[in-house]
Motif scaffolding. Structure first.
Motif, PDB file in Angstrom:
ATOM      1  N   LEU A  16       0.864  -1.167   0.086  1.00  0.00           N
ATOM      2  CA  LEU A  16       0.029   0.060   0.005  1.00  0.00           C
ATOM      3  C   LEU A  16       0.984   1.312  -0.026  1.00  0.00           C
ATOM      4  N   PRO A  17       1.908   1.521   0.846  1.00  0.00           N
ATOM      5  CA  PRO A  17       2.599   2.619   0.737  1.00  0.00           C
ATOM      6  C   PRO A  17       3.386   3.121  -0.718  1.00  0.00           C
ATOM      7  N   LEU A  69       7.547  12.352   3.147  1.00  0.00           N
ATOM      8  CA  LEU A  69       6.878  11.378   4.136  1.00  0.00           C
ATOM      9  C   LEU A  69       7.122  10.030   3.694  1.00  0.00           C
ATOM     10  N   PHE A  70       7.525   9.717   2.564  1.00  0.00           N
ATOM     11  CA  PHE A  70       7.805   8.259   2.196  1.00  0.00           C
ATOM     12  C   PHE A  70       9.114   7.865   2.640  1.00  0.00           C
ATOM     13  N   PHE A  71      10.020   8.649   2.586  1.00  0.00           N
ATOM     14  CA  PHE A  71      11.468   8.447   2.908  1.00  0.00           C
ATOM     15  C   PHE A  71      11.633   8.467   4.603  1.00  0.00           C
ATOM     16  N   LEU A  72      10.620   9.247   5.229  1.00  0.00           N
ATOM     17  CA  LEU A  72      10.415   9.034   6.717  1.00  0.00           C
ATOM     18  C   LEU A  72       9.733   8.120   7.168  1.00  0.00           C
ATOM     19  N   LEU A  73       8.524   7.717   6.739  1.00  0.00           N
ATOM     20  CA  LEU A  73       7.738   6.796   7.220  1.00  0.00           C
ATOM     21  C   LEU A  73       7.938   5.248   6.694  1.00  0.00           C
ATOM     22  N   PRO A  75      11.451   3.911   5.603  1.00  0.00           N
ATOM     23  CA  PRO A  75      12.767   3.899   5.008  1.00  0.00           C
ATOM     24  C   PRO A  75      13.147   2.404   4.510  1.00  0.00           C
ATOM     25  N   GLY A  76      12.547   1.439   5.170  1.00  0.00           N
ATOM     26  CA  GLY A  76      12.907   0.235   4.694  1.00  0.00           C
ATOM     27  C   GLY A  76      12.681  -0.251   3.259  1.00  0.00           C
ATOM     28  N   ARG A  77      11.458   0.547   2.589  1.00  0.00           N
ATOM     29  CA  ARG A  77      11.078   0.188   1.332  1.00  0.00           C
ATOM     30  C   ARG A  77      12.132   1.251   0.293  1.00  0.00           C
ATOM     31  N   VAL A  78      12.439   2.327   0.894  1.00  0.00           N
ATOM     32  CA  VAL A  78      13.520   3.160   0.154  1.00  0.00           C
ATOM     33  C   VAL A  78      14.776   2.483   0.128  1.00  0.00           C
TER      34      VAL A  78
END
Length: 221
Positions: A16-17, A69-73, A75-78
């Motif tokens: 979802l993210p 927000l994606f980088f902060l919330l 980080p594992g996905r990044v």
């Protein structure tokens, strides 16, 4: 040993993210890109140009907030994405040599596509360009919008040129390549902008390394 899928099993391809982040990219980058071209060519009157500037700024802020927000919330996905797009094997180079077989298929020529992981080599290359390009666009955009009166004219000049060149290049790559190929690969397009699942047999055909090493369970359709 590679798992064999039968029937209509559905497997989660995008969480979802990741899907929400892609929606944010669509809703921010495309309006910012189109209005950026309008601001460059200036085909409209004062009212139209002012509206284009406002849309461009709003799109830029949405892009910045979504990325932050994606980088902060997540980080594992990044980190996982970074590892994926920067890990290249002989299969990736072989894939690039035949452009994934797209041209061969169009010309009805014989071809063999090397086995791919979750992302194919073209998606990896696009991922690198988007990651680097978006970072440059955000940084230069902040300079031009937030700190323009505070920075030397030379920095403002180069920020403007980098913003322009990178923006046009990235926009053309996305609109001229990434989006058409994404729509062409309709099951994966629906996966990214839908419920995130994909037919297991399709995944096994197009992402055999991913299904072999990472898929542990399936959901029946």
């Amino acid at each position: 040993m590679m798992k064999k899928f039968k029937g209509n099993e559905r497997i989660l391809h995008h969480k979802l993210p990741t899907r929400l982040f892609h929606w944010c990219l669509v809703l921010s980058f495309l309006p910012a890109g189109f209005t950026g071209l309008i601001l460059f060519f200036r085909p409209l009157g004062d009212a139209g140009m002012n509206l284009a500037m406002q849309v461009h700024i709003v799109g830029g802020w949405i892009l910045f907030i979504a990325c932050a927000l994606f980088f902060l919330l997540c980080p594992g996905r990044v980190i996982a994405f970074w590892r994926e797009i920067t890990t290249w094997t002989d299969d990736d180079y072989a894939w690039m040599k035949i452009s994934g077989g797209y041209i061969h298929k169009f010309l009805m020529l014989e071809y063999e596509v090397p086995p791919m992981n979750k992302l194919n080599s073209g998606q990896k290359m696009m991922g690198v360009m988007v990651l680097v390009g978006t970072t440059l666009l955000i940084l230069t955009g902040l300079v031009l919008y937030v700190s323009l009166p505070l920075v030397p004219k030379e920095i403002a000049f180069y920020a403007d040129r980098i913003h322009l060149v990178v923006g046009i290049f990235l926009f053309l790559c996305i609109v001229g390549g990434h989006i058409p190929l994404g729509i062409y690969n309709w099951p994966e397009f629906c996966s990214m902008f839908g419920d995130g699942t994909i037919n297991a047999q399709h995944a096994q055909e197009h992402h055999p390394l991913w299904t072999k090493h990472e898929i542990k369970e399936t959901n029946k359709n």
